[in-house]
Design a protein around this motif. Structure first.
Motif, PDB file in Angstrom:
ATOM      1  N   SER A   1      -7.568   2.035   1.850  1.00  0.00           N
ATOM      2  CA  SER A   1      -6.363   1.948   1.035  1.00  0.00           C
ATOM      3  C   SER A   1      -6.280   0.524   0.497  1.00  0.00           C
ATOM      4  O   SER A   1      -6.503  -0.434   1.222  1.00  0.00           O
ATOM      5  N   LEU A   2      -5.989   0.415  -0.784  1.00  0.00           N
ATOM      6  CA  LEU A   2      -5.997  -0.901  -1.434  1.00  0.00           C
ATOM      7  C   LEU A   2      -4.825  -1.027  -2.393  1.00  0.00           C
ATOM      8  O   LEU A   2      -4.366  -0.026  -2.962  1.00  0.00           O
TER       9      LEU A   2
ATOM     10  N   SER B   1      -6.063  -1.428   3.760  1.00  0.00           N
ATOM     11  CA  SER B   1      -5.994  -0.797   5.078  1.00  0.00           C
ATOM     12  C   SER B   1      -7.244   0.033   5.320  1.00  0.00           C
ATOM     13  O   SER B   1      -7.793   0.635   4.398  1.00  0.00           O
TER      14      SER B   1
ATOM     15  N   ASN C   1      -6.154   4.943  -2.730  1.00  0.00           N
ATOM     16  CA  ASN C   1      -6.837   5.474  -1.539  1.00  0.00           C
ATOM     17  C   ASN C   1      -8.248   5.909  -1.915  1.00  0.00           C
ATOM     18  O   ASN C   1      -8.444   6.905  -2.603  1.00  0.00           O
TER      19      ASN C   1
ATOM     20  N   ALA D   1      -5.944   5.086   5.648  1.00  0.00           N
ATOM     21  CA  ALA D   1      -4.962   5.493   4.649  1.00  0.00           C
ATOM     22  C   ALA D   1      -4.252   6.779   5.046  1.00  0.00           C
ATOM     23  O   ALA D   1      -3.032   6.855   5.030  1.00  0.00           O
TER      24      ALA D   1
ATOM     25  N   LEU E   1       0.829  -1.209   0.000  1.00  0.00           N
ATOM     26  CA  LEU E   1       0.000   0.000   0.000  1.00  0.00           C
ATOM     27  C   LEU E   1       0.860   1.254   0.000  1.00  0.00           C
ATOM     28  O   LEU E   1       1.892   1.314   0.652  1.00  0.00           O
ATOM     29  N   LEU E   2       0.393   2.260  -0.744  1.00  0.00           N
ATOM     30  CA  LEU E   2       1.102   3.534  -0.780  1.00  0.00           C
ATOM     31  C   LEU E   2       0.701   4.424   0.392  1.00  0.00           C
ATOM     32  O   LEU E   2       1.420   5.348   0.752  1.00  0.00           O
ATOM     33  N   LYS E   3      -0.471   4.158   0.942  1.00  0.00           N
ATOM     34  CA  LYS E   3      -0.924   4.904   2.118  1.00  0.00           C
ATOM     35  C   LYS E   3      -1.442   3.893   3.135  1.00  0.00           C
ATOM     36  O   LYS E   3      -2.341   3.110   2.815  1.00  0.00           O
ATOM     37  N   ASP E   4      -0.900   3.918   4.312  1.00  0.00           N
ATOM     38  CA  ASP E   4      -1.332   2.985   5.348  1.00  0.00           C
ATOM     39  C   ASP E   4      -0.865   3.540   6.679  1.00  0.00           C
ATOM     40  O   ASP E   4       0.328   3.558   6.962  1.00  0.00           O
ATOM     41  N   ASN E   5      -1.796   4.000   7.472  1.00  0.00           N
ATOM     42  CA  ASN E   5      -1.457   4.575   8.770  1.00  0.00           C
ATOM     43  C   ASN E   5      -2.279   3.915   9.855  1.00  0.00           C
ATOM     44  O   ASN E   5      -3.372   4.354  10.178  1.00  0.00           O
ATOM     45  N   THR E   6      -1.735   2.854  10.390  1.00  0.00           N
ATOM     46  CA  THR E   6      -2.440   2.119  11.433  1.00  0.00           C
ATOM     47  C   THR E   6      -1.483   1.892  12.598  1.00  0.00           C
ATOM     48  O   THR E   6      -1.085   0.779  12.905  1.00  0.00           O
TER      49      THR E   6
END
Lengths: 472, 472
Positions: B355-356, B424, B389, B427, A180-185
């Motif tokens: 987010s995928l 996710s 996203n 994102a 993923l290019l964006k993932d904030n967990t």
């Protein structure tokens, strides 16, 4: 000798090496670091890595993690006997390449160049480019956040990693192979493990960001009027090309002369030695940059030539040559790539992995050079100048012996200079064991304290890579 | 009411707010989160932040860290009474801009747009672009690793940060305001604090990476034959332009229709509604891309037009319009920027910050849409499609009521779908308080355990942002 049965069970008896079979894993390639271990354990899967760490933990044995064993900082061999070396070399599968998404999922033991060759067939590249790429493995490149010549354009190893799988010190597997290019967990454990030099977990696989292979490159060797115009020249080339500068390598006259003296088959980049030589390379993935214009010139080369002419008119560039063929390009890079061999051939040397704010590089060099000379040393520096990364190498001056005490004092002076300019003593070669004392002495105390707390929280038994980063 | 004397001493009495003065800091902008606090403390310097944290620690008071208070995840106001809000709004200085090195050193309370306007004068940009930029502050953008529309080209907030200064929970200052491009001296605490949502330390200042302002942009609205060709279209545009795509925004027909219905002053992007509409923007810093060719066309626009024509010949693009003026460009963006207001006007809504992997987006949308409809919901999605996203927003379907239970069940189904595709649930909007239960339920257990250990190691008293990330 501790009981190795648990390791044989974890990875199969043939993959637990001892005696002369283990020897190649116990000396680093520089020969400066030699270690001892009860065994070298070579797992083949992530599960086997977890089992190996579990067994080591049960036995209370320290684990030294090893990839391609190309560390220049003593990070890849044990610092003390009574433990195991965990080699990732058999985790060598490219699990997947997603051409459309431009990602690759690869295991830690994949050799950088092997990956790059596999990707070239697909018109893709993993743009992490440094001398040891024929032996260095992905896991080690990530664990040390490796850099190299193309960081200017594509970033460090961490910038090219989208996801990580790792085994934590307690043997649990961290599943983070996300593309993923964006993932904030929550906390970014990927970025924490990258650059941690194997002290917080064992990286077993990664999702890497790929780039399209360039359609055209333009390469030049420039003689600058001085280091003080380097940033102006770099910015002018970036502005003219819209950010296509892929390498901007400083190759000063003394270093080039030493290289040419050692290997007469290499060609001098310019007829007259350039006091401040720069190897610059542009690369473009645009088809029209590879096209030929009405005058028969390849567009990217014409752009580079035009920018260089402007810089010559401003007296920032004194002389220059643009490679007119792939062969000429390779000739220029061959000189650059011969630096390390030249240093080795010169006898004992120390190379500082200095990082500086770009604007401070000229002052640093101007002050470090006389300090070296006063210490009976001859500087043979090179640098990824576009990143402010100067490998300030020194050998014994002609007629002078190599005196460890003088070198030590000079090192301290260099570190003081770097601190004065807000620079770093460790740009891209890692801390390993070699620079652990420097880190202990010079790291911001608040950060060092936080590092120690994190280490204790994730690896309470101090099992992983003891001696690396924190010292013995 | 606890004793506020220590805070008055730390920051001066006028900067310790209570009662109605404190109220604006205790409700987030969505109105969904309201909190209570003993006081709002507004330090002006890093030293005052340290003193404030020291006082809070001595009193055992929880601290909620607040920047521009634009969180959409309940991250910026206290979750429970009996603590303080630490506002960074007065740390609002741009300490330095280095034009040559293209970096800016700014304090946490600098508003994003304020910085961007200051940089525009210098021909530079900080390319973090999202709706709340008129209020959001640098500290919060970094603490949440904010994203937005230009991540595709320039990365997330963390990719634009070279160095950090922060106050750790024990009140010590972490000095990391380095502008170095290469620096590997132990654990990367910068990357650990970025995205930690203020639970590990208070970011007080940062060195940011700047880019030259584009010399030219080319903007188009395209009707794709379907979501399944989106990746092909994106790659074709990247290949044609050498990676100049700066935004690739999915704006499907129902969402565009809802936007146009609410605000009749906005113009439809295309004469016929595009089932799969894409707002695409290219930007170049190359002077020759801004030049006009023999036919009178700006080169970058001609390049975009040529690529779109190729895609139309392949039936991947059905229709399209390239903005012929700055005004037309602004018109296209005005439609995109009206999404959130439209959702608010539609009544209750939920927007998933999904987010995928890029290749999974079409399947996800194809499956999530009927699930929404079965739950009596109408999807009005938009997406930063180039990043995978998707803000999959839903409102009540026509004639249906908003039923919290059905929405809850639908949410669970969406999270399951995302998990199935390796996606996710967070994102770029952060976890805050809103998604803490989702994180607790769905985070990889090994990573969650490591996160808890790190939190306990750095903030043993659980002083900072209790409730954020980890829940109550």
């Amino acid at each position: 000798m501790s009981d190795l049965a648990a390791f044989r069970e974890a990875v199969g008896a043939p993959n637990v090496l001892t005696g002369s079979d283990a020897a190649p894993y116990l000396t680093d390639w520089t020969g400066a670091y030699r270690g001892a271990a009860d065994a070298v354990v070579r797992p083949r899967t992530t599960g086997e890595v977890a089992a190996t760490l579990g067994a080591a933990r049960a036995l209370g044995l320290p684990v030294t993690v090893q990839g391609g064993n190309t560390s220049v900082s003593g990070g890849s061999v044990p610092g003390q006997p009574g433990g195991i070396v965990l080699s990732l070399a058999r985790l060598d599968r490219i699990r997947a390449v997603d051409r459309a998404a431009r990602t690759a999922t690869v295991e830690a033991g994949v050799v950088l160049q092997t990956l790059q060759e596999a990707l070239a067939v697909e018109g893709l590249d993993f743009p992490l480019m440094f001398g040891a790429r024929g032996s260095a493995m992905i896991g080690g490149a990530l664990a040390t956040n490796a850099g190299g010549a193309n960081v200017l354009r594509h970033g460090n190893a961490r910038d090219l990693c989208l996801g990580l799988e790792a085994v934590l010190p307690d043997g649990t597997v961290m599943h983070g192979l996300s593309g993923l290019l964006k993932d904030n967990t929550g906390y970014d454990l990927r970025h924490l493990l990258i650059g941690a030099e194997g002290t917080l977990g064992v990286i077993t696989a990664a999702v890497l960001k790929l780039v399209p292979a360039p359609k055209v490159r333009a390469t030049a060797f420039l003689a600058l009027s001085g280091l003080d115009v380097a940033l102006e020249v770099l910015n002018a080339l970036q502005d003219a090309s819209g950010g296509l500068v892929e390498a901007f390598e400083w190759m000063p006259a003394p270093t080039v002369a030493a290289i040419l003296a050692r290997d007469p088959t290499l060609r001098a980049p310019l007829p007259t030695a350039a006091e401040t030589g720069i190897l610059v390379e542009l690369a473009s993935t645009r088809a029209d940059d590879a096209a030929t214009d009405a005058d028969g010139a390849v567009r990217l080369e014409a752009m580079l030539l035009g920018a260089v002419e402007n810089l010559m008119a401003r007296d920032a560039v004194l002389d220059g040559t643009v490679a007119a063929s792939g062969q000429q390009r390779e000739g220029l890079w061959a000189v650059r790539d011969a630096v390390l061999e030249t240093l080795v051939a010169e006898g004992p040397f120390v190379s500082f992995d200095a990082s500086l704010p770009l604007s401070c590089v000229p002052d640093f060099v101007a002050r470090a050079t006389p300090l070296a000379e006063e210490a009976g040393l001859r500087p043979l520096p090179v640098g990824h100048l576009g990143d402010g990364n100067i490998h300030f190498a020194v050998v014994a001056a002609p007629g002078r012996s190599w005196d460890a005490g003088r070198v030590e004092a000079f090192s301290g002076a260099v570190f003081d200079l770097l601190a004065e300019y807000g620079g770093s003593y460790s740009a891209e070669h890692g801390i390993g064991r070699a620079k652990a004392p420097v880190l202990a002495a010079r790291k911001d105390p608040a950060q060092l304290d936080a590092m120690r707390r994190i280490k204790a929280a994730l690896d309470p038994d101090g099992l992983l890579n003891p001696g690396v980063l924190f010292g013995p």
